[in-house]
Motif scaffolding. Structure first.
Motif, PDB file in Angstrom:
ATOM      1  N   CYS A 195      -5.730  -7.094  -4.160  1.00 34.88           N
ATOM      2  CA  CYS A 195      -4.404  -7.363  -3.328  1.00 34.88           C
ATOM      3  C   CYS A 195      -3.602  -8.439  -4.120  1.00 34.88           C
ATOM      4  CB  CYS A 195      -4.835  -7.458  -1.894  1.00 34.88           C
ATOM      5  SG  CYS A 195      -5.694  -6.248  -1.243  1.00 34.88           S
ATOM      6  N   TYR A 196      -2.209  -8.059  -4.575  1.00 37.19           N
ATOM      7  CA  TYR A 196      -1.390  -9.036  -4.905  1.00 37.19           C
ATOM      8  C   TYR A 196      -1.735  -9.742  -6.240  1.00 37.19           C
ATOM      9  CZ  TYR A 196       0.479  -7.647  -0.437  1.00 37.19           C
ATOM     10  OH  TYR A 196       1.143  -6.718   0.729  1.00 37.19           O
ATOM     11  N   ALA A 197      -2.849  -9.436  -6.750  1.00 35.27           N
ATOM     12  CA  ALA A 197      -3.064  -9.901  -8.049  1.00 35.27           C
ATOM     13  C   ALA A 197      -2.006  -9.755  -9.048  1.00 35.27           C
ATOM     14  CB  ALA A 197      -4.356  -9.260  -8.631  1.00 35.27           C
ATOM     15  N   GLU A 252     -10.951  -2.267   5.316  1.00 36.22           N
ATOM     16  CA  GLU A 252      -9.916  -1.324   5.535  1.00 36.22           C
ATOM     17  C   GLU A 252     -10.333   0.164   4.914  1.00 36.22           C
ATOM     18  OE1 GLU A 252      -6.579  -1.664   6.677  1.00 36.22           O
ATOM     19  OE2 GLU A 252      -6.447  -3.551   6.692  1.00 36.22           O
ATOM     20  N   GLY A 253     -11.138   0.274   3.846  1.00 40.65           N
ATOM     21  CA  GLY A 253     -11.701   1.378   3.195  1.00 40.65           C
ATOM     22  C   GLY A 253     -10.939   1.899   2.143  1.00 40.65           C
ATOM     23  N   PHE A 254      -9.555   1.744   2.433  1.00 41.62           N
ATOM     24  CA  PHE A 254      -8.488   2.235   1.293  1.00 41.62           C
ATOM     25  C   PHE A 254      -7.254   1.328   1.435  1.00 41.62           C
ATOM     26  CE2 PHE A 254      -5.056   4.351  -0.791  1.00 41.62           C
ATOM     27  CZ  PHE A 254      -5.518   4.662  -2.065  1.00 41.62           C
ATOM     28  N   LEU A 255      -7.221   0.052   1.100  1.00 39.46           N
ATOM     29  CA  LEU A 255      -6.141  -0.712   1.522  1.00 39.46           C
ATOM     30  C   LEU A 255      -5.268  -0.536   0.306  1.00 39.46           C
ATOM     31  CD1 LEU A 255      -4.962  -3.105   2.994  1.00 39.46           C
ATOM     32  CD2 LEU A 255      -6.513  -4.526   1.969  1.00 39.46           C
ATOM     33  N   THR A 256      -3.853  -0.062   0.592  1.00 39.04           N
ATOM     34  CA  THR A 256      -3.114   0.098  -0.295  1.00 39.04           C
ATOM     35  C   THR A 256      -2.648  -1.010  -1.038  1.00 39.04           C
ATOM     36  OG1 THR A 256      -1.332   0.171   1.165  1.00 39.04           O
ATOM     37  CG2 THR A 256      -2.394   2.267   0.683  1.00 39.04           C
ATOM     38  N   ASP A 257      -2.606  -2.231  -0.588  1.00 33.32           N
ATOM     39  CA  ASP A 257      -2.123  -3.164  -1.188  1.00 33.32           C
ATOM     40  C   ASP A 257      -2.923  -3.657  -2.533  1.00 33.32           C
ATOM     41  OD1 ASP A 257      -2.442  -3.743   1.937  1.00 33.32           O
ATOM     42  OD2 ASP A 257      -0.636  -5.005   1.384  1.00 33.32           O
ATOM     43  N   ASN A 258      -4.199  -3.191  -2.775  1.00 29.35           N
ATOM     44  CA  ASN A 258      -5.003  -3.274  -3.734  1.00 29.35           C
ATOM     45  C   ASN A 258      -4.090  -2.689  -5.188  1.00 29.35           C
ATOM     46  OD1 ASN A 258      -7.743  -4.703  -3.774  1.00 29.35           O
ATOM     47  ND2 ASN A 258      -7.710  -3.356  -2.102  1.00 29.35           N
ATOM     48  N   TYR A 260      -0.785  -2.518  -5.809  1.00 25.04           N
ATOM     49  CA  TYR A 260       0.331  -3.103  -6.364  1.00 25.04           C
ATOM     50  C   TYR A 260      -0.085  -3.736  -7.644  1.00 25.04           C
ATOM     51  CZ  TYR A 260       2.194  -3.427  -1.594  1.00 25.04           C
ATOM     52  OH  TYR A 260       2.900  -2.940  -0.299  1.00 25.04           O
ATOM     53  N   THR A 261      -1.283  -3.798  -7.914  1.00 26.28           N
ATOM     54  CA  THR A 261      -1.492  -4.524  -9.308  1.00 26.28           C
ATOM     55  C   THR A 261      -0.917  -3.710 -10.276  1.00 26.28           C
ATOM     56  OG1 THR A 261      -3.373  -5.249  -8.286  1.00 26.28           O
ATOM     57  CG2 THR A 261      -3.375  -5.379 -10.744  1.00 26.28           C
ATOM     58  N   LEU A 262      -1.018  -2.248 -10.123  1.00 32.31           N
ATOM     59  CA  LEU A 262      -0.328  -1.353 -10.979  1.00 32.31           C
ATOM     60  C   LEU A 262       0.899  -1.804 -11.705  1.00 32.31           C
ATOM     61  CD1 LEU A 262      -1.550   2.044  -9.545  1.00 32.31           C
ATOM     62  CD2 LEU A 262      -2.452   1.136 -11.622  1.00 32.31           C
ATOM     63  N   LEU A 263       1.567  -2.618 -10.723  1.00 31.34           N
ATOM     64  CA  LEU A 263       3.109  -2.926 -11.190  1.00 31.34           C
ATOM     65  C   LEU A 263       2.966  -4.104 -12.380  1.00 31.34           C
ATOM     66  CD1 LEU A 263       4.749  -3.472  -7.644  1.00 31.34           C
ATOM     67  CD2 LEU A 263       5.051  -1.682  -9.203  1.00 31.34           C
ATOM     68  N   ALA A 264       1.896  -4.598 -12.328  1.00 31.74           N
ATOM     69  CA  ALA A 264       1.767  -5.510 -13.576  1.00 31.74           C
ATOM     70  C   ALA A 264       1.669  -4.721 -14.543  1.00 31.74           C
ATOM     71  CB  ALA A 264       0.529  -6.488 -13.285  1.00 31.74           C
ATOM     72  N   ALA A 265       1.028  -3.653 -14.704  1.00 35.68           N
ATOM     73  CA  ALA A 265       0.815  -2.690 -15.855  1.00 35.68           C
ATOM     74  C   ALA A 265       2.240  -2.473 -16.239  1.00 35.68           C
ATOM     75  CB  ALA A 265      -0.218  -1.340 -15.558  1.00 35.68           C
TER      76      ALA A 265
END
Length: 274
Positions: A195-197, A252-258, A260-265
């Motif tokens: 999340c937010y990495a 959460e089980g599936f926390l969509t915030d995780n 966001y790291t794809l934005l770094a790609a």
């Protein structure tokens, strides 16, 4: 939001003091941002970075809507916020940005990776000062022994003291010790997550620390590909948050915030190799 700057400091303000010890156990008052078991408040570095990015968008909206008065107001507010940011949140004792400055004037600095990351990535830190901040945080990461980038990144590298923690349960990262070392690595008290990495990784790309950013991003992407941040573990907890040994502590089980790291790609693809 602009009206909360009633003292003219140039920063948006959350109306709780966020002083150490001001969060009663089981408090129903929530902190000022998404990391809601940590006592962010008053002048919050993360929230002010979001506000700055928002103001830049509103300036463009006002321009498109031919509203020069509001464009001027928001431009002045953004410039004032940017000028106030580093003096308010930079901690000369550690060389990084603190999470918040409470009403009593104290800085609350637990080596928050996402705070320095978002501030640098959103342009609130001069470039010549940004790289040293990131180098210090990378050094702190090595010092505390965090290497499990397949698990993501901890939000903070130093335990958040009990006096600055909101939750009163170990399940959510608050132990019985004053230094909260016994609650460290659990949930938002230094737990590993993607999340937010994206903010910290993107900031590394921004200042040309490409190999360091790749070293963190690639294992996260592999974990995403294999569903490493979703589902439930043998202990009944979910994998969106973990201890540094991989023990799940999420819910959460599936926390969509995780993801966001794809934005770094995307940022990596846009940055030239150094």
């Amino acid at each position: 939001m602009l009206a909360t700057d009633d003292d003219g400091a140039g920063l948006i303000k959350y109306p709780v003091s966020a002083n150490s010890g001001s969060w009663p156990g089981g408090s129903k008052v929530r902190p000022s941002n998404w990391w809601d078991t940590v006592g962010f408040g008053w002048h919050d570095a993360y929230a002010n970075a979001l506000a700055y990015r928002g103001l830049l968008g509103v300036i463009e909206m006002a321009r498109q809507q031919h509203d020069p008065a509001f464009e001027k107001r928001c431009s002045a507010a953004a410039a004032k916020l940017r000028a106030a940011f580093m003096p308010a949140f930079y901690n000369p004792a550690t060389g990084v940005l603190a999470g918040w400055r409470s009403q009593d004037g104290a800085l609350h600095d637990y080596a928050f990776l996402f705070v320095s990351g978002i501030a640098i990535d959103y342009g609130l830190v001069p470039r010549e000062r940004a790289r040293p901040i990131l180098v210090r945080l990378l050094a702190k990461m090595r010092e505390v022994g965090y290497t499990r980038f397949d698990l993501g990144l901890p939000g903070n590298l130093i335990p958040v003291a009990s006096a600055d923690y909101v939750s009163d349960e170990l399940r959510w990262g608050r132990g019985k010790r004053a230094d909260n070392q016994d609650g460290f690595q659990i949930y938002e008290n230094g737990g590993a997550t993607s999340c937010y990495a994206c903010f910290f990784i993107s900031a590394l790309y921004d200042v040309g620390l490409r190999s360091e950013a790749d070293r963190i991003l690639d294992p996260i992407l592999t974990s995403i590909a294999h569903g490493g941040f979703e589902g439930r573990g043998p202990n009944g907890n979910t994998y969106d948050w973990k201890r540094w040994d991989g023990t799940p502590f999420g819910y959460e089980g599936f926390l969509t915030d995780n993801y966001y790291t794809l934005l770094a790609a995307v940022k990596r693809r846009a940055e030239p190799a150094h």
